[in-house]
Scaffold this motif. Structure first.
Motif, PDB file in Angstrom:
ATOM      1  N   ASN A 153       0.829  -1.199   0.000  1.00 34.35           N
ATOM      2  CA  ASN A 153       0.000   0.000   0.000  1.00 34.35           C
ATOM      3  C   ASN A 153       0.869   1.257   0.000  1.00 34.35           C
ATOM      4  OD1 ASN A 153      -2.386   1.586   0.249  1.00 34.35           O
ATOM      5  ND2 ASN A 153      -1.932   1.807   2.412  1.00 34.35           N
ATOM      6  N   CYS A 177       0.486   3.764  -3.127  1.00 39.70           N
ATOM      7  CA  CYS A 177      -0.051   5.105  -2.853  1.00 39.70           C
ATOM      8  C   CYS A 177       1.040   6.139  -2.589  1.00 39.70           C
ATOM      9  CB  CYS A 177      -0.997   5.053  -1.655  1.00 39.70           C
ATOM     10  SG  CYS A 177      -2.499   4.133  -1.986  1.00 39.70           S
ATOM     11  N   LEU A 232      -3.648  10.708  -1.903  1.00 42.44           N
ATOM     12  CA  LEU A 232      -2.865   9.463  -1.924  1.00 42.44           C
ATOM     13  C   LEU A 232      -2.005   9.327  -0.676  1.00 42.44           C
ATOM     14  CD1 LEU A 232      -1.799   9.332  -5.663  1.00 42.44           C
ATOM     15  CD2 LEU A 232      -3.251   7.696  -4.469  1.00 42.44           C
ATOM     16  N   LEU A 270      -4.223   8.051   1.977  1.00 47.07           N
ATOM     17  CA  LEU A 270      -4.498   6.629   1.749  1.00 47.07           C
ATOM     18  C   LEU A 270      -3.332   5.764   2.220  1.00 47.07           C
ATOM     19  CD1 LEU A 270      -6.242   6.540  -1.736  1.00 47.07           C
ATOM     20  CD2 LEU A 270      -7.231   5.921   0.459  1.00 47.07           C
TER      21      LEU A 270
END
Length: 94
Positions: A28, A32, A55, A58
Motif C-alpha cells: 500500500n 499510494c 494518496l 491513503l
C-alpha cells in the motif's frame, strides 16, 4: 513409535517462521506513496497536489489499518508461513 514421535516433536521446534503481516502495508505504501511523492513535486499543477494529498492519506490509512489489525486480531499468526528448517531432510517411513 515413541522415538519417531519424539524426533517429530523436536523437528517441529526447528521450523522457520516467516511473518508476512507487513507485506500488505508495504504494498500500500508503494502503490499510494510513490505516486503521492511524484504528484507533490513543485512542477505539478494544483490538481496533482490535491491528488498527492489524497494518496498520502491513503498510504497513512493503510499503515493505521495494519496496526489496528495487529492489535485487534491475531493477524501475525494468520499471516505466518511455517517452513521446514534449512539443512534438515525429512525422512518419511512407511
Amino acid at each position: 513409535k515413541l522415538y519417531q514421535r519424539q524426533e517429530q516433536l523436536q523437528g517441529e521446534g526447528a521450523q522457520r517462521k516467516v511473518h508476512l503481516w507487513w507485506l500488505p502495508m508495504v504494498a500500500n505504501l508503494i502503490v499510494c506513496g510513490v505516486p503521492a511523492a511524484i504528484f507533490a513535486l513543485p512542477i505539478m499543477p494544483l490538481a496533482a497536489h490535491l491528488a498527492a494529498f489524497a494518496l498520502g492519506w491513503l498510504a497513512v490509512g493503510g499503515v493505521v489499518l495494519t496496526l489496528v489489525g495487529l492489535k485487534c486480531s491475531d493477524l501475525k499468526e494468520q499471516l505466518t508461513l511455517v517452513l521446514p528448517a534449512r539443512g534438515r531432510k525429512e525422512i518419511h517411513g512407511s
